[in-house]
Design a protein around this motif. Structure first.
Motif, PDB file in Angstrom:
ATOM      1  N   TYR A 517     -59.063  27.978 -28.873  1.00  0.00           N
ATOM      2  CA  TYR A 517     -57.557  28.413 -28.387  1.00  0.00           C
ATOM      3  C   TYR A 517     -56.594  28.551 -29.434  1.00  0.00           C
ATOM      4  O   TYR A 517     -55.447  28.292 -29.329  1.00  0.00           O
ATOM      5  N   SER A 518     -57.121  28.699 -30.770  1.00  0.00           N
ATOM      6  CA  SER A 518     -56.073  28.737 -31.915  1.00  0.00           C
ATOM      7  C   SER A 518     -55.293  29.894 -31.879  1.00  0.00           C
ATOM      8  O   SER A 518     -54.194  29.787 -32.130  1.00  0.00           O
ATOM      9  N   LYS A 520     -53.766  30.855 -29.206  1.00  0.00           N
ATOM     10  CA  LYS A 520     -52.931  30.451 -28.090  1.00  0.00           C
ATOM     11  C   LYS A 520     -51.731  29.620 -28.955  1.00  0.00           C
ATOM     12  O   LYS A 520     -50.526  29.865 -28.711  1.00  0.00           O
ATOM     13  N   LEU A 521     -52.522  28.826 -29.862  1.00  0.00           N
ATOM     14  CA  LEU A 521     -51.472  27.709 -30.710  1.00  0.00           C
ATOM     15  C   LEU A 521     -50.530  28.809 -31.685  1.00  0.00           C
ATOM     16  O   LEU A 521     -49.266  28.696 -31.587  1.00  0.00           O
ATOM     17  N   GLU A 575     -51.914  20.679 -26.132  1.00  0.00           N
ATOM     18  CA  GLU A 575     -52.049  21.592 -25.033  1.00  0.00           C
ATOM     19  C   GLU A 575     -53.266  22.648 -25.321  1.00  0.00           C
ATOM     20  O   GLU A 575     -53.768  23.357 -24.228  1.00  0.00           O
ATOM     21  N   SER A 576     -53.331  23.010 -26.514  1.00  0.00           N
ATOM     22  CA  SER A 576     -54.492  24.079 -27.030  1.00  0.00           C
ATOM     23  C   SER A 576     -55.784  23.348 -27.276  1.00  0.00           C
ATOM     24  O   SER A 576     -56.399  23.744 -27.783  1.00  0.00           O
ATOM     25  N   TYR A 630     -54.436  32.686 -23.448  1.00  0.00           N
ATOM     26  CA  TYR A 630     -53.574  32.582 -24.426  1.00  0.00           C
ATOM     27  C   TYR A 630     -52.104  32.733 -24.267  1.00  0.00           C
ATOM     28  O   TYR A 630     -51.495  32.393 -25.144  1.00  0.00           O
TER      29      TYR A 630
END
Length: 835
Positions: A517-518, A520-521, A575-576, A630
């Motif tokens: 999830y990087s 998304k961050l 969250e991520s 994402y």
């Protein structure tokens, strides 16, 4: 002569005008029906087959039946992406309903103990309709079938309901069914027109086959990535039905197909008796179709290989899956090789098959119950022989991917454990919180084998779908055989590893790019207006090693205070599920934080080309990835609007697999946009378009195919054997290249279902991803194609003016469960300038 012509005209007009098809056309004769049970027409307002049922009316009727009949209970198991209910009716005798929990418990107990009780237990049948929304005869037949089961009277129906529990799923794909019903109904004539050229029989893109995000949900029974799939898989495992039927449609000029399929195309893990029982059930279908005079066939097409299909998934779970394929009217009436094909006729065939299934279930009840009992008894014996063998899987730098594979196992009731402590095996590190262990000695050991096996030898060379789906390879996870001695507590409450910022900084923050999830961050950071940079080299800070692709966020000279940045990043990191490190100095071992090897990043502004010429599956998979994982906004840019669209709004355009690409003026516009600094990411056959329009020079490897000693009869199989329907191959990575940032290993498994082979560039640094010399990991490929793929490249990167083109031969986002290669697309988007 004029009189004869007039009579013919009147006869034709009468034939094709809208007719009212009442229930007597479908239902068995000489059966009385309970007048207190509402007919479909009394609720939906029209006879079955006069119009295509919309999902809202279908649901309304099912609820009405449940209120009126003590044979039916109904439940809503969740919602689709478009908030439509996922209904399930349980249909059985009133007496069974009063004892349903006990019946269910005894049924499951027979799969876990040494007691079958076949003589006393009802058989469980799951009947599912129209998983492809534009194959609607199934869900329309569900109206008739549900009415029959609720209203029919007499000893025959009483006996059926006494000895069966029917799990009745009237629409496996509510969103797609609604979409297609709208199309067919809005294009219907009062005077029905059977001309196949009529607009009624040619849906607009993307069609009603798929769900909201354009997925083929009949490929998701094993990956379980969609809400519709999750609902039905939970029901399946709660009950372990003995028979599961899956009602589909096929080409208009066909007849009706029921399984078994081609015998040589059955997965080797499926017991032989499964196919024998399927053939036994087929005799009941044949008898029923003979009675109404409908043409049919069996054992000549389709297969039972990929366990992700509805008719095959049951086979690895002790059940019998059965595929029905009805020739499709694709509307209300259409010309065909077998005469005029009416919509009511297709509904009647589906109803007939649904009823003959229950006839077979009742008459073969003990035999089929014994089969399931012995399936699990033999599976338990196999599991016992496995002793303390187990499979460990994980990624020491990516807990999220590991979590999501474990999530699939949990949905399939496969038991797994945390590891006791960190350990190394075969050169890979398995870290607590980032790894799980799956014991082989458990009930679902056969399903475990189906999910984790690598298979490269096959009885047949033709496949209806993919030939490989090895889950740890799809997730790009390290995995190996181990023993349960490394296992800790069994995981019952699966949870994401927690993220967060380890401290407040007045200088900068760092996080590695390995976690799933990087992106998304990072997207949220850039969307907020914060500056962020990516590292092109490795370095050490505060004694910790940071890999290629590490993201740095300066704490100063931003539009937020340092306190605001800390709170914002901490919330995002949680969250991520990502850990962010605070650093107090820019002085490092290796490149410093002010180095030119940290490059500034720009917020992606993305358009996905959709519409005519583009493959909706591929486009939908990317839309789903951005939207549900994402939180990245991407414009779905229809090809018909391309000419007037302002492309300066986007810095990235994605062209998925396409059959026609763009026209001349659109191509010129696209080329200008690239030269002005845009990045085009292209997939699969879009590469042929790029090459032919001279947007990118691609050195395709030519593979000439010559048939020798192949007869005319064998020509189709010969050509089909050269198709790569879906297999997995090994590549070598240059991890210093931005396209590969976030990958910790120098090898990566890629999914492939094309025969596009690109010769490697003479300069090795231009081949950041390259197939190894012997790349086949799992699945089928012909010897000629295997020779052709060796040492070729699946990726071509080229520049044009100030922009660039990033071209993949194959889909990196396949069916939402290829988590392991999603990051290739993310890298192409976020690091486009560095590439």
């Amino acid at each position: 002569m004029q009189r004869i012509a007039l009579l013919l005209f009147l006869a034709t007009t009468t034939l094709f005008s809208q007719s009212q098809t009442n229930l007597s056309y479908y239902l068995p004769q000489n059966v009385d029906y309970n007048p207190s049970i509402p007919t479909p027409q009394s609720v939906i307002g029209h006879n079955v087959g006069d119009w295509h049922i919309t999902h809202d009316k279908l649901a309304e009727y099912m609820k009405a039946l449940a209120l009126a009949s003590d044979r039916i209970s109904i439940e809503n198991r969740g919602k689709t992406f478009e908030d439509r209910p996922l209904l399930l009716l349980t249909i059985t005798s009133p007496e069974n309903h009063q004892n349903l929990e006990t019946i269910q418990a005894e049924h499951i107990d027979a799969t876990e103990s040494n007691t079958a009780n076949s003589a006393d237990r009802p058989i469980v049948v799951y009947q599912g309709f129209s998983i492809h929304g534009n194959e609607p005869s199934g869900s329309n037949a569900a109206l008739v079938m549900a009415y029959y089961l609720a209203a029919a009277e007499g000893s025959e129906i009483d006996d059926l309901l006494k000895h069966t529990v029917i799990l009745f799923d009237p629409s496996l794909n509510p969103d797609g069914l609604q979409r297609f019903a709208y199309w067919a109904n809005t294009n219907k004539n009062i005077n029905l027109n059977p001309d196949p050229n009529d607009r009624e029989y040619s849906e607009v893109w993307p069609g009603g086959r798929t769900n909201h995000y354009w997925f083929d949900m009949n490929r998701d029974w094993l990956p379980v990535q969609l809400p519709e799939s999750r609902a039905r898989i939970e029901t399946f495992h709660n009950w372990l039905p003995n028979i599961l039927t899956d009602h589909h449609e096929m080409g208009t000029n066909s007849s009706f197909f029921f399984q078994p399929g081609i015998p040589s195309r059955t997965h080797p893990l499926t017991p032989k008796l499964n196919q024998e029982l399927t053939k036994g059930i087929a005799n009941y279908h044949a008898k029923a179709f003979d009675k109404i005079g409908s043409l049919y066939y069996s054992e000549e097409s389709f297969d039972d290989f990929y366990y992700g299909k509805g008719s095959t998934f049951p086979d690895i779970n002790g059940s019998i899956g059965i595929l029905f394929e009805q020739a499709s009217s694709r509307g209300h009436i259409q010309e065909s090789d077998n005469g005029l094909l009416t919509f009511p006729f297709t509904i009647r065939n589906q109803f007939t098959a649904a009823l003959s299934t229950l006839d077979a279930a009742v008459n073969m009840r003990e035999e089929i119950l014994d089969y399931q009992y012995n399936f699990y008894k033999n599976a338990r014996n196999e599991a016992t022989r496995e002793g303390n063998k187990a499979i460990v899987f994980g990624d020491e730098k990516d807990a999220a991917k590991t979590y999501h594979l474990a999530e699939i196992l949990k949905r399939h009731r496969i038991k797994f454990h945390d590891i006791k402590s960190d350990f190394s095996l075969n050169g890979k590190n398995y870290k607590k919180g980032y790894s799980y262990i799956v014991p082989k000695n458990q009930k679902n050991t056969r399903l475990i084998n189906a999910m984790f096996e690598k298979r490269t030898t096959f009885q047949d060379s033709l496949f209806y779908d993919v030939s490989a789906w090895t889950f740890p390879l799809a997730f790009n996870l390290d995995y190996s055989t181990t023993s349960t001695t490394n296992a800790g507590e069994q995981v019952t409450d699966l949870q994401h590893l927690k993220g967060g910022v380890n401290a407040k900084s007045e200088y900068a923050y760092l996080f590695e790019w390995n976690e799933y999830y990087s992106p998304k961050l990072l997207n949220a950071i850039l969307k907020k207006g914060l500056r962020a940079k990516v590292s092109l080299k490795k370095f050490k800070a505060n004694g910790k090693s940071y890999d290629y692709g590490t993201i740095m966020i300066p704490a100063k000279n931003q539009d937020m205070t340092t306190s605001q940045i800390y709170i914002f990043l901490n919330d995002l990191a949680q969250e991520s599920y990502i850990k962010i490190d605070a650093v107090a100095t820019g002085l490092n071992d290796g490149i410093d934080l002010g180095s030119r090897n940290f490059r500034a990043l720009e917020l992606p502004k993305i358009a996905i080309l959709v519409g005519d010429g583009m493959t909706s599956y591929d486009a939908g998979e990317i839309w789903h990835l951005f939207d549900t994982r994402y939180d990245i906004i991407a414009t779905k840019l229809d090809t018909k609007n391309f000419r007037r669209a302002d492309l300066s709004r986007y810095n990235t355009i994605i062209m998925v697999n396409s059959s026609s690409g763009l026209n001349g003026s659109d191509t010129k516009k696209l080329k200008t946009w690239i030269q002005d600094g845009g990045t085009l990411v292209a997939y699969r056959n879009a590469l042929r378009y790029l090459n032919s329009k001279e947007l990118m020079k691609i050195d395709f490897k030519k593979n000439k195919l010559t048939a020798k000693n192949i007869s005319f009869e064998e020509r189709g199989d010969f050509r089909g054997a050269q198709v790569i329907g879906g297999a997995i191959f090994e590549t070598q990575l240059d991890r210093s290249h931005p396209i590969n940032f976030g990958y910790k290993n120098d090898k990566l498994a890629l999914f492939r279902n094309t025969t596009l082979f690109i010769n490697a560039d003479k300069n090795s640094y231009n081949n950041p991803i390259q197939y190894t010399k012997n790349p086949l990991l799992s699945g089928y490929i012909s010897e000629k194609n295997l020779d052709s793929i060796s040492s070729t490249v699946p990726l071509k990167i080229g520049g044009a003016g100030r922009g660039n083109i990033i071209a993949f031969t194959d889909n990196t986002n396949f069916r939402a469960f290829w988590y392991g290669t999603n990051k290739l697309l993310m890298n192409a988007i976020f690091f486009r300038d560095e590439i």
